[in-house]
Design a protein around this motif. Sequence first.
Motif, mmCIF file in Angstrom:
data_model
loop_
_atom_site.group_PDB
_atom_site.id
_atom_site.type_symbol
_atom_site.label_atom_id
_atom_site.label_comp_id
_atom_site.label_asym_id
_atom_site.label_seq_id
_atom_site.Cartn_x
_atom_site.Cartn_y
_atom_site.Cartn_z
ATOM 1 N N ARG A 8 -46.041 -15.393 2.987
ATOM 2 C CA ARG A 8 -47.234 -16.008 3.584
ATOM 3 C C ARG A 8 -47.246 -15.842 5.102
ATOM 4 N N TYR A 9 -46.301 -15.065 5.642
ATOM 5 C CA TYR A 9 -46.116 -15.019 7.094
ATOM 6 C C TYR A 9 -47.385 -14.547 7.830
ATOM 7 N N ASP A 10 -47.935 -13.408 7.430
ATOM 8 C CA ASP A 10 -49.101 -12.865 8.147
ATOM 9 C C ASP A 10 -50.289 -13.809 8.039
ATOM 10 N N TRP A 24 -53.092 -11.430 21.527
ATOM 11 C CA TRP A 24 -51.864 -11.404 22.341
ATOM 12 C C TRP A 24 -51.135 -10.072 22.148
ATOM 13 N N ARG A 25 -51.082 -9.599 20.898
ATOM 14 C CA ARG A 25 -50.387 -8.317 20.669
ATOM 15 C C ARG A 25 -51.143 -7.173 21.336
ATOM 16 N N ARG A 26 -52.493 -7.251 21.312
ATOM 17 C CA ARG A 26 -53.262 -6.184 21.974
ATOM 18 C C ARG A 26 -52.990 -6.190 23.475
ATOM 19 N N LEU A 47 -38.227 -4.692 18.293
ATOM 20 C CA LEU A 47 -37.160 -5.522 17.727
ATOM 21 C C LEU A 47 -37.733 -6.741 17.031
ATOM 22 N N CYS A 48 -36.971 -7.307 16.108
ATOM 23 C CA CYS A 48 -37.444 -8.509 15.380
ATOM 24 C C CYS A 48 -38.880 -8.243 14.931
ATOM 25 N N SER A 49 -39.089 -7.063 14.387
ATOM 26 C CA SER A 49 -40.429 -6.541 14.151
ATOM 27 C C SER A 49 -41.159 -7.252 13.012
ATOM 28 N N ALA A 69 -37.673 -2.535 13.776
ATOM 29 C CA ALA A 69 -36.362 -2.995 13.304
ATOM 30 C C ALA A 69 -36.335 -4.512 13.128
ATOM 31 N N ASP A 70 -35.717 -4.958 12.064
ATOM 32 C CA ASP A 70 -35.564 -6.398 11.794
ATOM 33 C C ASP A 70 -34.373 -6.531 10.844
ATOM 34 N N PHE A 71 -33.797 -7.737 10.751
ATOM 35 C CA PHE A 71 -32.672 -7.875 9.814
ATOM 36 C C PHE A 71 -33.057 -8.611 8.533
ATOM 37 N N CYS A 72 -34.347 -8.878 8.372
ATOM 38 C CA CYS A 72 -34.776 -9.661 7.212
ATOM 39 C C CYS A 72 -35.484 -8.739 6.215
ATOM 40 N N HIS A 73 -34.806 -8.458 5.111
ATOM 41 C CA HIS A 73 -35.326 -7.463 4.167
ATOM 42 C C HIS A 73 -36.742 -7.779 3.652
ATOM 43 N N GLU A 96 -33.529 -1.656 8.903
ATOM 44 C CA GLU A 96 -32.874 -2.952 8.884
ATOM 45 C C GLU A 96 -31.786 -2.938 9.965
ATOM 46 N N ALA A 97 -31.905 -3.811 10.955
ATOM 47 C CA ALA A 97 -30.919 -3.817 12.040
ATOM 48 C C ALA A 97 -30.875 -5.182 12.702
ATOM 49 N N ASP A 98 -29.698 -5.540 13.167
ATOM 50 C CA ASP A 98 -29.502 -6.800 13.890
ATOM 51 C C ASP A 98 -29.793 -6.555 15.368
ATOM 52 N N SER A 99 -30.704 -7.321 15.923
ATOM 53 C CA SER A 99 -31.076 -7.143 17.337
ATOM 54 C C SER A 99 -29.930 -7.442 18.288
ATOM 55 N N LEU A 100 -28.909 -8.131 17.800
ATOM 56 C CA LEU A 100 -27.779 -8.472 18.680
ATOM 57 C C LEU A 100 -26.742 -7.358 18.743
ATOM 58 N N VAL A 114 -40.360 -7.031 21.954
ATOM 59 C CA VAL A 114 -39.987 -8.071 20.988
ATOM 60 C C VAL A 114 -41.075 -9.146 21.046
ATOM 61 N N ALA A 115 -41.687 -9.414 19.899
ATOM 62 C CA ALA A 115 -42.763 -10.413 19.844
ATOM 63 C C ALA A 115 -42.322 -11.577 18.971
ATOM 64 N N PHE A 116 -42.291 -12.752 19.541
ATOM 65 C CA PHE A 116 -41.929 -13.980 18.819
ATOM 66 C C PHE A 116 -40.582 -13.842 18.106
ATOM 67 N N GLY A 117 -39.700 -13.058 18.727
ATOM 68 C CA GLY A 117 -38.398 -12.814 18.118
ATOM 69 C C GLY A 117 -37.251 -13.279 18.999
HETATM 70 C C1 SAM Z 1 -41.409 -15.013 14.142
HETATM 71 S S1 SAM Z 1 -40.914 -13.497 13.458
HETATM 72 C C2 SAM Z 1 -41.759 -12.336 14.497
HETATM 73 C C3 SAM Z 1 -42.170 -11.100 13.749
HETATM 74 C C4 SAM Z 1 -43.066 -10.135 14.512
HETATM 75 N N1 SAM Z 1 -42.422 -9.588 15.683
HETATM 76 C C5 SAM Z 1 -44.393 -10.749 14.878
HETATM 77 O O1 SAM Z 1 -44.844 -10.563 16.010
HETATM 78 O O2 SAM Z 1 -45.020 -11.362 14.019
HETATM 79 C C6 SAM Z 1 -39.247 -13.368 14.007
HETATM 80 C C7 SAM Z 1 -38.489 -12.222 13.370
HETATM 81 O O3 SAM Z 1 -37.213 -12.117 14.025
HETATM 82 C C8 SAM Z 1 -36.292 -11.648 13.063
HETATM 83 N N2 SAM Z 1 -34.936 -11.870 13.553
HETATM 84 C C9 SAM Z 1 -34.361 -13.028 13.939
HETATM 85 N N3 SAM Z 1 -33.097 -12.812 14.347
HETATM 86 C C10 SAM Z 1 -32.872 -11.474 14.225
HETATM 87 C C11 SAM Z 1 -31.761 -10.625 14.501
HETATM 88 N N4 SAM Z 1 -30.613 -11.095 14.979
HETATM 89 N N5 SAM Z 1 -31.906 -9.304 14.285
HETATM 90 C C12 SAM Z 1 -33.059 -8.795 13.802
HETATM 91 N N6 SAM Z 1 -34.141 -9.543 13.505
HETATM 92 C C13 SAM Z 1 -34.045 -10.868 13.719
HETATM 93 C C14 SAM Z 1 -36.660 -12.418 11.807
HETATM 94 O O4 SAM Z 1 -36.148 -11.808 10.653
HETATM 95 C C15 SAM Z 1 -38.187 -12.408 11.881
HETATM 96 O O5 SAM Z 1 -38.745 -11.339 11.161
#
Ligand code: SAM
Length: 226
Positions: A8-10, A24-26, A47-49, A69-73, A96-100, A114-117
Amino acid sequence: MFAEIAPRYDFLNHLLSASIDRRWRRIAVARASQLLENAVEPLCLDLCSGTGDLALELNHQLRVPVIAADFCHPMLVRSLAKVRSAQAGESIPVIEADSLVLPFADQTFDLATVAFGLRNLQDPVQGLREMKRALKRGGAAIVLEFSRPAVPLFREVFEFYFHHILPHLGALISGQSSAYRYLPTSVRRFPAQQELAAIMADVGFKEVAYQNLSGGIAALHWGVKE
Ligand SMILES: C[S@@+](CC[C@H](N)C(=O)[O-])C[C@H]1O[C@@H](n2cnc3c(N)ncnc32)[C@H](O)[C@@H]1O
């Protein structure tokens, strides 16, 4: 948490923000366009896409390849479906990748967004360090994040909505009460505009600046790697 709200995220993003998140994204992409002005065949990293909205907007407007890239499948599964339906599979690899601990060599990208990430990372400073490491010299970082409304009365009205209405609506529609209680709490904990700019400068970004969006409900920060 993100795996649970992915379906339900979008829908909730657009509903709870009255679709202002798209605007905001535009604006973030317009800033990216300026920052990429001198780049030759730029390569971008988002990142955190999540479900890929910013990566898609960057690719659509600027015609640049973007690694999403994001780590949440479960978020990435949705991202991939959107990328495919936009016929952008070749120019937006979804990984699939960890932003850290980014799986990219130093100095790979011209732009990292990185948006809201950033707020959701266990260590936002480490996230900024990784963005900087993966950027080429002269490359730019863009951070779109919730922030603090600047005008007092507007701030109070917004905070009432954010803390008392949004969590209930979010819980009702997503079936996940904790995620939408976490959202305002995490924003309160996250550095406000000036503080985030100072953190980016401490990490080593130059020409750090920011722009308030919708009166400071969100803010766009950017900086350049020297
Ligand atoms: C609020 S969502 C933002 C998604 C998108 N960027 C947007 O603008 O709607 C935050 C995202 O950050 C990701 N996230 C959080 N910690 C992370 C990490 N360490 N590595 C990669 N992704 C991560 C989550 O899986 C989630 O998809």
